[in-house]
Motif scaffolding. Structure first.
Motif, PDB file in Angstrom:
ATOM      1  N   ASP A 104      -8.155 -11.760 -11.893  1.00 52.41           N
ATOM      2  CA  ASP A 104      -9.190 -10.312 -11.684  1.00 52.41           C
ATOM      3  C   ASP A 104     -10.378 -10.939 -11.877  1.00 52.41           C
ATOM      4  OD1 ASP A 104     -11.698  -9.359 -10.302  1.00 52.41           O
ATOM      5  OD2 ASP A 104     -10.316  -7.585 -11.277  1.00 52.41           O
ATOM      6  N   ARG A 105     -10.920 -12.226 -12.134  1.00 51.74           N
ATOM      7  CA  ARG A 105     -11.613 -13.009 -12.940  1.00 51.74           C
ATOM      8  C   ARG A 105     -13.561 -12.818 -12.374  1.00 51.74           C
ATOM      9  NH1 ARG A 105     -11.319 -19.700 -13.324  1.00 51.74           N
ATOM     10  NH2 ARG A 105      -9.288 -19.410 -14.086  1.00 51.74           N
ATOM     11  N   TYR A 110     -10.172  -5.563  -6.867  1.00 51.91           N
ATOM     12  CA  TYR A 110      -9.190  -6.417  -6.625  1.00 51.91           C
ATOM     13  C   TYR A 110      -9.132  -7.888  -6.407  1.00 51.91           C
ATOM     14  CZ  TYR A 110     -13.765  -7.697  -4.128  1.00 51.91           C
ATOM     15  OH  TYR A 110     -14.469  -7.850  -3.401  1.00 51.91           O
ATOM     16  N   LEU A 111      -8.007  -8.433  -6.429  1.00 54.33           N
ATOM     17  CA  LEU A 111      -7.875  -9.855  -6.426  1.00 54.33           C
ATOM     18  C   LEU A 111      -8.525 -10.927  -4.505  1.00 54.33           C
ATOM     19  CD1 LEU A 111      -4.703  -9.892  -8.114  1.00 54.33           C
ATOM     20  CD2 LEU A 111      -6.807 -10.542  -8.825  1.00 54.33           C
ATOM     21  N   GLU A 114      -8.742 -16.223  -2.780  1.00 53.62           N
ATOM     22  CA  GLU A 114      -9.979 -16.968  -3.881  1.00 53.62           C
ATOM     23  C   GLU A 114      -9.103 -17.814  -5.053  1.00 53.62           C
ATOM     24  OE1 GLU A 114     -14.102 -18.703  -5.756  1.00 53.62           O
ATOM     25  OE2 GLU A 114     -13.713 -17.340  -3.693  1.00 53.62           O
ATOM     26  N   ASP A 115      -9.488 -16.064  -5.515  1.00 54.57           N
ATOM     27  CA  ASP A 115      -8.744 -15.733  -7.417  1.00 54.57           C
ATOM     28  C   ASP A 115      -7.175 -15.941  -7.423  1.00 54.57           C
ATOM     29  OD1 ASP A 115     -10.996 -14.531  -7.820  1.00 54.57           O
ATOM     30  OD2 ASP A 115     -10.255 -12.339  -6.827  1.00 54.57           O
ATOM     31  N   PHE A 116      -6.078 -15.712  -5.824  1.00 54.12           N
ATOM     32  CA  PHE A 116      -5.322 -16.244  -6.547  1.00 54.12           C
ATOM     33  C   PHE A 116      -4.623 -17.930  -6.625  1.00 54.12           C
ATOM     34  CE2 PHE A 116      -0.953 -14.308  -4.874  1.00 54.12           C
ATOM     35  CZ  PHE A 116      -1.500 -12.714  -5.640  1.00 54.12           C
ATOM     36  N   THR A 117      -5.798 -18.351  -5.790  1.00 52.35           N
ATOM     37  CA  THR A 117      -5.200 -20.427  -6.087  1.00 52.35           C
ATOM     38  C   THR A 117      -5.809 -20.457  -7.016  1.00 52.35           C
ATOM     39  OG1 THR A 117      -6.271 -19.932  -2.808  1.00 52.35           O
ATOM     40  CG2 THR A 117      -6.861 -22.598  -4.511  1.00 52.35           C
ATOM     41  N   LYS A 118      -6.701 -20.283  -7.666  1.00 52.61           N
ATOM     42  CA  LYS A 118      -7.614 -20.837  -8.915  1.00 52.61           C
ATOM     43  C   LYS A 118      -6.716 -20.576  -9.830  1.00 52.61           C
ATOM     44  CE  LYS A 118     -12.247 -19.956  -8.193  1.00 52.61           C
ATOM     45  NZ  LYS A 118     -13.708 -19.490  -8.448  1.00 52.61           N
ATOM     46  N   ALA A 119      -5.515 -18.602  -9.858  1.00 53.83           N
ATOM     47  CA  ALA A 119      -4.802 -19.121 -11.442  1.00 53.83           C
ATOM     48  C   ALA A 119      -3.210 -19.526 -11.253  1.00 53.83           C
ATOM     49  CB  ALA A 119      -4.447 -17.351 -10.811  1.00 53.83           C
TER      50      ALA A 119
END
Length: 170
Positions: A104-105, A110-111, A114-119
């Motif tokens: 959660d940058r 929440y995620l 895009e957050d998932f993809t970056k991580a």
């Protein structure tokens, strides 16, 4: 599920001598009349002392139902096992929270996909985009495009349970 492959649950946590001593001291402090065991109420007080919350009726019932019928309460060894398990769960939940926070940058609580993809690009750069999308859709239980901590924690626990079942030795 992807998380089951990660083996997120930490290895057995080692109790430090000072932590063990503290648990024994709490047991003794809560063992009214030095009976050698903790009654239901003694146990509740001990949990408050160690974890800062009063156990629910369900939790107390669960613990007391596991007590040997020949004793009137929880003996020291049983208490130490219960406390160790509770501490391991607490540490595991904190680890899940830490992972969620790292994903959660933007600190939204929440995620997003895009957050998932970056991580995932950082930890598994060769993982196909479709796998990331599948994982996200599976974790996003209400299909609203956001993964809450609750969804994330459920997925981590579900994945860990699947991983344990797959690797169980008969």
């Amino acid at each position: 599920m992807f998380f089951s492959q990660a083996g997120a649950r930490p290895q057995m946590w080692e109790v430090s001598p000072s932590e063990h001593k503290k648990w024994v001291e709490v047991f003794k402090a809560c063992d009214e009349d030095n009976k050698g065991y903790l009654s239901r109420e003694d146990f509740k007080v001990a949990v408050v002392m160690l974890f800062g919350y009063k156990p629910s009726k369900i939790e107390a019932d669960s613990v007391m139902s596991s007590v040997d019928p020949n004793t009137s309460g929880i003996l020291l060894e049983g208490f130490l096992n219960i406390v160790r398990q509770k501490k391991e769960v607490q540490l595991y939940r904190n680890e899940i929270r830490h992972i969620f926070t790292a994903f959660d940058r933007h600190y939204r609580g929440y995620l997003t996909l895009e957050d998932f993809t970056k991580a995932f690009r950082q930890v598994a750069p060769k993982l196909p985009e479709r796998i990331i999308l599948e994982v996200f859709r599976e974790v996003d239980q209400d299909s609203d495009g956001h993964v809450s901590f609750k969804d994330f924690e459920y997925a981590m626990n579900y994945g860990q349970n699947c991983f344990q079942r797959q690797n169980r030795v008969p």
